[in-house]
Design a protein around this motif. Structure first.
Motif, PDB file in Angstrom:
ATOM      1  N   PRO B  28       0.674  -1.336  -0.060  1.00  0.00           N
ATOM      2  CA  PRO B  28       0.024   0.268  -0.064  1.00  0.00           C
ATOM      3  C   PRO B  28       0.851   1.292  -0.137  1.00  0.00           C
ATOM      4  CG  PRO B  28      -0.823  -1.522   1.507  1.00  0.00           C
ATOM      5  CD  PRO B  28       0.421  -2.185   1.078  1.00  0.00           C
ATOM      6  N   THR B  29       2.012   1.194   0.732  1.00  0.00           N
ATOM      7  CA  THR B  29       2.710   2.433   0.833  1.00  0.00           C
ATOM      8  C   THR B  29       3.437   2.916  -0.667  1.00  0.00           C
ATOM      9  OG1 THR B  29       4.631   1.032   1.979  1.00  0.00           O
ATOM     10  CG2 THR B  29       3.126   2.342   3.302  1.00  0.00           C
ATOM     11  N   ASP B  30       3.598   1.713  -1.473  1.00  0.00           N
ATOM     12  CA  ASP B  30       4.250   1.930  -2.593  1.00  0.00           C
ATOM     13  C   ASP B  30       3.446   2.405  -3.851  1.00  0.00           C
ATOM     14  OD1 ASP B  30       6.426   1.094  -1.687  1.00  0.00           O
ATOM     15  OD2 ASP B  30       6.271  -0.903  -2.234  1.00  0.00           O
ATOM     16  N   LEU B 105      -6.764   4.378   1.319  1.00  0.00           N
ATOM     17  CA  LEU B 105      -7.414   3.951   2.172  1.00  0.00           C
ATOM     18  C   LEU B 105      -8.134   2.496   2.084  1.00  0.00           C
ATOM     19  CD1 LEU B 105      -8.575   4.173   5.369  1.00  0.00           C
ATOM     20  CD2 LEU B 105     -10.509   4.838   4.273  1.00  0.00           C
ATOM     21  N   LEU B 106      -8.809   2.492   0.989  1.00  0.00           N
ATOM     22  CA  LEU B 106      -9.699   1.220   0.395  1.00  0.00           C
ATOM     23  C   LEU B 106      -8.789   0.366  -0.001  1.00  0.00           C
ATOM     24  CD1 LEU B 106     -12.576   3.032  -1.780  1.00  0.00           C
ATOM     25  CD2 LEU B 106     -12.781   1.791   0.506  1.00  0.00           C
ATOM     26  N   TYR B 107      -7.482   0.776  -0.607  1.00  0.00           N
ATOM     27  CA  TYR B 107      -6.576  -0.438  -0.886  1.00  0.00           C
ATOM     28  C   TYR B 107      -5.953  -0.924   0.519  1.00  0.00           C
ATOM     29  CZ  TYR B 107      -2.792  -2.719  -3.278  1.00  0.00           C
ATOM     30  OH  TYR B 107      -1.817  -3.462  -3.742  1.00  0.00           O
ATOM     31  N   ARG B 108      -5.420  -0.200   1.242  1.00  0.00           N
ATOM     32  CA  ARG B 108      -4.927  -0.709   2.343  1.00  0.00           C
ATOM     33  C   ARG B 108      -5.998  -1.482   3.134  1.00  0.00           C
ATOM     34  NH1 ARG B 108      -3.407   3.879   4.403  1.00  0.00           N
ATOM     35  NH2 ARG B 108      -5.043   4.120   6.006  1.00  0.00           N
ATOM     36  N   VAL B 109      -7.167  -1.362   3.320  1.00  0.00           N
ATOM     37  CA  VAL B 109      -8.105  -2.364   3.895  1.00  0.00           C
ATOM     38  C   VAL B 109      -8.168  -3.486   3.098  1.00  0.00           C
ATOM     39  CG1 VAL B 109     -10.426  -2.630   4.281  1.00  0.00           C
ATOM     40  CG2 VAL B 109      -9.525  -0.451   4.905  1.00  0.00           C
ATOM     41  N   VAL B 110      -8.193  -3.523   1.698  1.00  0.00           N
ATOM     42  CA  VAL B 110      -7.961  -4.854   0.991  1.00  0.00           C
ATOM     43  C   VAL B 110      -6.783  -5.570   1.162  1.00  0.00           C
ATOM     44  CG1 VAL B 110      -8.572  -5.779  -1.321  1.00  0.00           C
ATOM     45  CG2 VAL B 110      -9.693  -3.808  -0.664  1.00  0.00           C
ATOM     46  N   TRP B 111      -5.653  -5.037   1.240  1.00  0.00           N
ATOM     47  CA  TRP B 111      -4.399  -5.502   1.249  1.00  0.00           C
ATOM     48  C   TRP B 111      -4.483  -6.073   2.857  1.00  0.00           C
ATOM     49  CZ3 TRP B 111       0.165  -6.061  -1.131  1.00  0.00           C
ATOM     50  CH2 TRP B 111       1.220  -6.460  -0.276  1.00  0.00           C
ATOM     51  N   ARG B 112      -4.905  -5.522   3.812  1.00  0.00           N
ATOM     52  CA  ARG B 112      -4.774  -6.026   5.103  1.00  0.00           C
ATOM     53  C   ARG B 112      -5.816  -7.102   5.291  1.00  0.00           C
ATOM     54  NH1 ARG B 112      -6.383  -1.739   9.321  1.00  0.00           N
ATOM     55  NH2 ARG B 112      -6.178  -3.326  10.702  1.00  0.00           N
ATOM     56  N   MET B 113      -6.766  -7.217   4.539  1.00  0.00           N
ATOM     57  CA  MET B 113      -7.846  -8.292   4.416  1.00  0.00           C
ATOM     58  C   MET B 113      -6.908  -9.572   3.979  1.00  0.00           C
ATOM     59  SD  MET B 113     -11.328  -6.711   3.219  1.00  0.00           S
ATOM     60  CE  MET B 113     -12.100  -8.020   3.065  1.00  0.00           C
ATOM     61  N   GLN B 114      -6.185  -9.367   3.027  1.00  0.00           N
ATOM     62  CA  GLN B 114      -5.509 -10.453   2.096  1.00  0.00           C
ATOM     63  C   GLN B 114      -4.431 -10.992   2.976  1.00  0.00           C
ATOM     64  OE1 GLN B 114      -4.705  -9.734  -2.004  1.00  0.00           O
ATOM     65  NE2 GLN B 114      -5.860 -11.656  -2.026  1.00  0.00           N
ATOM     66  N   HIS B 115      -3.677 -10.034   3.761  1.00  0.00           N
ATOM     67  CA  HIS B 115      -2.461 -10.322   4.654  1.00  0.00           C
ATOM     68  C   HIS B 115      -2.812 -10.311   6.124  1.00  0.00           C
ATOM     69  CE1 HIS B 115      -1.172  -8.909   0.555  1.00  0.00           C
ATOM     70  NE2 HIS B 115      -0.098  -9.611   1.056  1.00  0.00           N
ATOM     71  N   GLY B 116      -3.545 -11.399   6.408  1.00  0.00           N
ATOM     72  CA  GLY B 116      -3.593 -12.013   7.644  1.00  0.00           C
ATOM     73  C   GLY B 116      -4.886 -11.412   8.604  1.00  0.00           C
ATOM     74  N   GLU B 117      -5.764 -10.550   8.025  1.00  0.00           N
ATOM     75  CA  GLU B 117      -6.845 -10.005   8.730  1.00  0.00           C
ATOM     76  C   GLU B 117      -8.232 -10.358   7.804  1.00  0.00           C
ATOM     77  OE1 GLU B 117      -5.962  -6.135  10.939  1.00  0.00           O
ATOM     78  OE2 GLU B 117      -4.248  -6.128   9.244  1.00  0.00           O
ATOM     79  N   PRO B 118      -8.199 -11.245   7.573  1.00  0.00           N
ATOM     80  CA  PRO B 118      -9.498 -11.588   6.749  1.00  0.00           C
ATOM     81  C   PRO B 118     -10.960 -10.900   7.348  1.00  0.00           C
ATOM     82  CG  PRO B 118      -8.913 -13.518   7.682  1.00  0.00           C
ATOM     83  CD  PRO B 118      -7.848 -12.605   8.017  1.00  0.00           C
ATOM     84  N   HIS B 119     -11.020 -10.969   8.522  1.00  0.00           N
ATOM     85  CA  HIS B 119     -11.945 -10.444   9.464  1.00  0.00           C
ATOM     86  C   HIS B 119     -12.312  -8.777   9.354  1.00  0.00           C
ATOM     87  CE1 HIS B 119     -13.161 -14.589  10.063  1.00  0.00           C
ATOM     88  NE2 HIS B 119     -12.235 -14.781  10.664  1.00  0.00           N
ATOM     89  N   LEU B 120     -11.425  -8.320   8.863  1.00  0.00           N
ATOM     90  CA  LEU B 120     -11.260  -6.622   9.131  1.00  0.00           C
ATOM     91  C   LEU B 120     -12.642  -6.248   9.136  1.00  0.00           C
ATOM     92  CD1 LEU B 120      -9.058  -4.617   9.628  1.00  0.00           C
ATOM     93  CD2 LEU B 120      -8.769  -4.335   7.185  1.00  0.00           C
ATOM     94  N   THR B 121     -13.369  -6.510   8.088  1.00  0.00           N
ATOM     95  CA  THR B 121     -14.545  -5.648   7.759  1.00  0.00           C
ATOM     96  C   THR B 121     -15.710  -5.805   9.148  1.00  0.00           C
ATOM     97  OG1 THR B 121     -15.612  -7.752   6.785  1.00  0.00           O
ATOM     98  CG2 THR B 121     -14.489  -5.934   5.374  1.00  0.00           C
ATOM     99  N   ASP B 122     -15.260  -6.898   9.759  1.00  0.00           N
ATOM    100  CA  ASP B 122     -16.262  -6.822  11.248  1.00  0.00           C
ATOM    101  C   ASP B 122     -15.456  -6.139  12.394  1.00  0.00           C
ATOM    102  OD1 ASP B 122     -18.294  -8.641  10.123  1.00  0.00           O
ATOM    103  OD2 ASP B 122     -16.960 -10.350  10.453  1.00  0.00           O
TER     104      ASP B 122
END
Lengths: 437, 328
Positions: B28-30, B105-122
């Motif tokens: 995300p930072t790139d 922001l949206l990309y970071r959320v999607v990235w985090r969901m894929q990288h160890g935080e699948p439940h982020l949206t909850d």
């Protein structure tokens, strides 16, 4: 008719209609299908007037001439108010013109009683028919049902309208006979029953949207179409009613009792509580001052507890003084303070119906909490993040990092449970009109 | 070195770009996400960004979202379909928030969901998710207000076909036009209309909604004579005894007033409310006086008590008709 003439009549007939609280345009959902207008299911408030109320429909009377003499009504025969009358054609045109400019979601048409209930109802139905069949209007229509009108006219009204309503007017039959001598509880509830039956039948069997008919004679009133034998559509957005609060001494519990019975018997979508408002040339039999709008607000809160929070009327009544809801406590908090043994409730374990009992916690946040606690235990900070009013909720909840002391709840109940009699001069800081169904 | 995302600022384009970056495992930072709505004037001016029929866009994007999410899931910790649906539903609106950081922001959320935080949206209390929720709420409100406060004026009526062209000038807080275009197309299918906003324009030609990302500034559209009737209605449907300016302003914030015709008369209505309301309280009639008025209204005013409605000739109005209303 010139614009000026229309404008004069519009002023009189909007003035006459403003005491009806309902302006909801929700509950019906259909696509435009290439016609003018649709219904989205959720109401849109197109504007707000300086009284904070929403304008979603063109809310007018067909006429404010009336042969009835209901004491609380500005249009009663004995009122010295200015009178006017629209033709159904004028109403249909005005609705279309306003609709095309996105001022409104549709029409809410009511009327004073002229000649007879049947004649009046026929005029209302005619306006709706013109909109649907001549103008191919597909937006929202709410028609007032005139109690005592023939069942076949109600059948037609339901075919064109999304919502129907017959106003119960006052909380008890005695109130009604005193202030509205020509109306009777029985007649009004029988109209509601008639509507409820017709809606019920449609739930069980499929309905069709009637074929557009070019004829302007009122079409056949058979509930089934002659071609397919299917039922015609009937008031898809259901029925509602309105009760005037504060014109008679009936208590809040009496009012809620009537509301509950109406909800149960006639499956109403909404009961509107309308604080009695002073009207020009008002009768000396009425209170000279309007009830505080806060009373309306508390009634809506109690109504919500009954319908969406699993409360029983006896529970709400247990936290009232002489049948009146508290002025300075919302009904849920008042109930909680009377029943400290039910608390505290564990946010992380309690079932949904218990969470709904926590003061300050709305149904929306309850569902969010249930979703979140599957992932991790909730702490006080999470409640703050959900914008739960902690001041109100805190003594009643247990979270992962918080357990209230028993003294906290005790202190609260002794400090706040002393009832304060609501005076007539209270200024209402709340407002309930945005609640719609 | 940062890569710059190439996209036109729509949700569909953001999602396509996101899919590309995720497949290349770009951090995300790139990524630098420009804000196409805040572009330098002139870059895309007048360019047609999207000219597909509105419903088609929706179907197509839904499909592509589903396939993209399936390919994304491969080889990464399992992200449930419901979680994908949830974040996409949010992103569909958040993409139109007036915050330049929304895409990253949206990309970071999607990235985090894929990288160890699948439940982020909850995790509704996570800082990123809270921002997403908040911005979603803001855009949702703004879109709702656009549906409510767009005011069409009749610009032109074809003398032969009767086809009417309407136009509106609306100033939203965010960029909600693409979220409400379908609604207007469905509701006003029989008309032709154009909605102008400071950042984009939507036009309905009877078949398609066409969106243009162009800056416009319209101070006044031509007069529409129905507007005076609307003002009449607006000033008479309100109850001066219940004046509540705060509640009105909460729902109808001042920045919308410039495009609402009824806002012109608001100050007058507020000012005169007190006197109108006290005028109501001044008139109190005794029952005897009221009976007299009632009796006068019935035909043959000699009677002192109103006759019962049933006893009257039902073919005639039971009261003395207003002379002007005789033929209505």
């Amino acid at each position: 008719m010139s614009l000026v003439d229309i404008s004069v009549k519009l002023a009189i007939l909007a003035d006459a209609a403003k005491y009806d609280a309902s302006c909801a345009s929700s509950g019906a959902k259909r696509k435009g299908n290439g016609k003018l207008g649709n219904a989205t299911g959720v109401g849109i408030c197109h504007s707000y007037t300086p009284d904070g109320r929403c304008v979603s429909l063109l809310k007018i009377l067909l006429t404010n001439f009336c042969i009835f003499d209901c004491v609380y009504c500005v249009n009663r025969i004995s009122s010295n108010t200015q009178r006017a009358r629209f033709t159904p054609e004028e109403i249909a045109d005005l609705t279309i013109q306003f609709y095309k400019r996105n001022y409104i979601e549709g029409l809410f048409l009511s009327s004073g009683i002229i000649q007879s209930p049947d004649y009046t109802m026929e005029q209302l139905v005619r306006a709706a028919q013109l909109l649907r069949e001549v103008h191919q209007f597909n937006g929202y229509i709410h028609l007032k049902v005139v109690p005592g009108a023939a069942p076949n006219l109600i059948e037609l009204a339901g075919r064109y309208a999304d919502r129907l309503s017959a106003n119960i007017e006052l909380p008890t039959p005695v109130d009604l006979s005193q202030l509205a001598p020509e109306k009777s509880f029985e007649q009004i509830t029988s109209a509601m029953g008639n509507i409820a039956d017709k809606i019920q039948i449609r739930r069980r069997s499929p309905t069709v949207i009637r074929n557009p008919e070019q004829t302007l004679a009122l079409p056949s009133v058979e509930a089934r179409t002659p071609v397919s034998g299917k039922l015609n559509r009937f008031a898809p957005a259901g029925q509602s009613t309105q009760m005037i609060v504060g014109a008679t001494p009936s208590s809040d519990v009496t009012i809620l009792e009537t509301a509950r019975d109406l909800y149960n018997r006639y499956q109403l979508r909404r009961v509107y509580y309308s604080a009695y408002s002073l009207i020009p040339h008002h009768d000396s039999r009425l209170p000279g001052i309007a009830p505080p709008l806060l009373r309306e607000h508390r009634l809506y809160q109690a109504d919500w507890l009954l319908r969406f929070y699993g409360f029983d009327l006896s529970e709400i009544a247990s936290a009232t003084e002489n049948g009146q809801l508290h002025a300075d406590l919302d009904p849920k908090l008042a109930w909680a303070l009377r029943h400290p043994a039910r608390f505290p409730i564990d946010i992380n374990r309690a079932p949904r119906h218990e969470l709904l009992r926590i003061p300050g916690l709305g149904a929306r946040n309850v569902d969010r909490i249930i979703r979140m606690r599957r992932i991790s235990k909730l702490r006080l900070a999470d409640l703050i993040a959900l914008k739960v009013p902690l001041k109100r909720a805190r003594p009643f909840v247990i979270t992962a990092d918080y357990h209230p002391s028993i003294s906290e709840l005790d202190r609260l109940s002794t400090a706040r449970s002393r009832p304060v009699q609501q005076t007539l001069f209270d200024v209402a800081p709340f407002h309930a009109d945005k609640r719609r169904s | 070195m940062k890569q710059t995302a190439q996209f036109d600022g729509t949700f569909e384009a953001w999602w396509r770009a996101t899919g590309d970056f995720l497949r290349r495992r770009t951090q995300p930072t790139d990524i630098y996400w420009p804000d196409p709505f805040q572009k330098e004037k002139g870059l895309f001016d007048g360019a047609q960004i999207s000219a597909q029929p509105a419903p088609a866009i929706r179907r197509e994007s839904r499909q592509s979202a589903a396939t993209t999410s399936r390919t994304l899931v491969k080889g990464s910790p399992l992200v449930a379909d419901t979680a994908w649906r949830r974040i996409l539903a949010l992103a569909r609106r958040v993409c139109y928030a007036r915050y330049p950081e929304r895409f990253s922001l949206l990309y970071r959320v999607v990235w985090r969901m894929q990288h160890g935080e699948p439940h982020l949206t909850d995790l509704l209390t996570d800082a990123d998710m809270r921002a997403v929720q908040q911005w979603d709420g803001a855009v949702r409100r703004d879109a709702h207000k656009a549906k409510a406060f767009v005011r069409f004026k009749l610009m032109h009526c074809d003398p032969i076909t009767g086809l009417e062209h309407f136009a509106a000038w609306h100033c939203p807080s965010h960029y909600p036009l693409r979220l409400v275009g379908d609604f207007f197309a469905d509701r006003f299918a029989t008309m032709r209309w154009t909605i102008f906003t400071p950042d984009e324009t939507a036009n309905w030609d009877g078949q398609h909604v066409v969106y243009l990302q162009n800056r416009s500034q319209i101070n006044k559209l031509q007069e529409d004579n129905i507007e005076s009737l609307w003002l009449t209605y607006y000033s008479h449907i309100f109850n001066p005894a219940r004046l509540n300016v705060k509640a009105m302003q909460r729902e109808m914030p001042k920045h919308h007033w410039q495009t609402l015709p009824e806002a012109k008369i608001l100050p007058d209505l507020i000012q005169s409310a007190a006197s109108r309301s006290s005028a109501m309280q001044g008139h109190i009639d005794s029952p005897a006086a009221l009976r007299k008025i009632a009796a006068r209204r019935y035909r043959g005013g000699a009677e002192t008590t109103p006759a019962s409605p049933a006893a009257m000739d039902t073919n005639q109005t039971p009261f003395t008709p207003h002379p002007e209303l005789e033929n209505t």
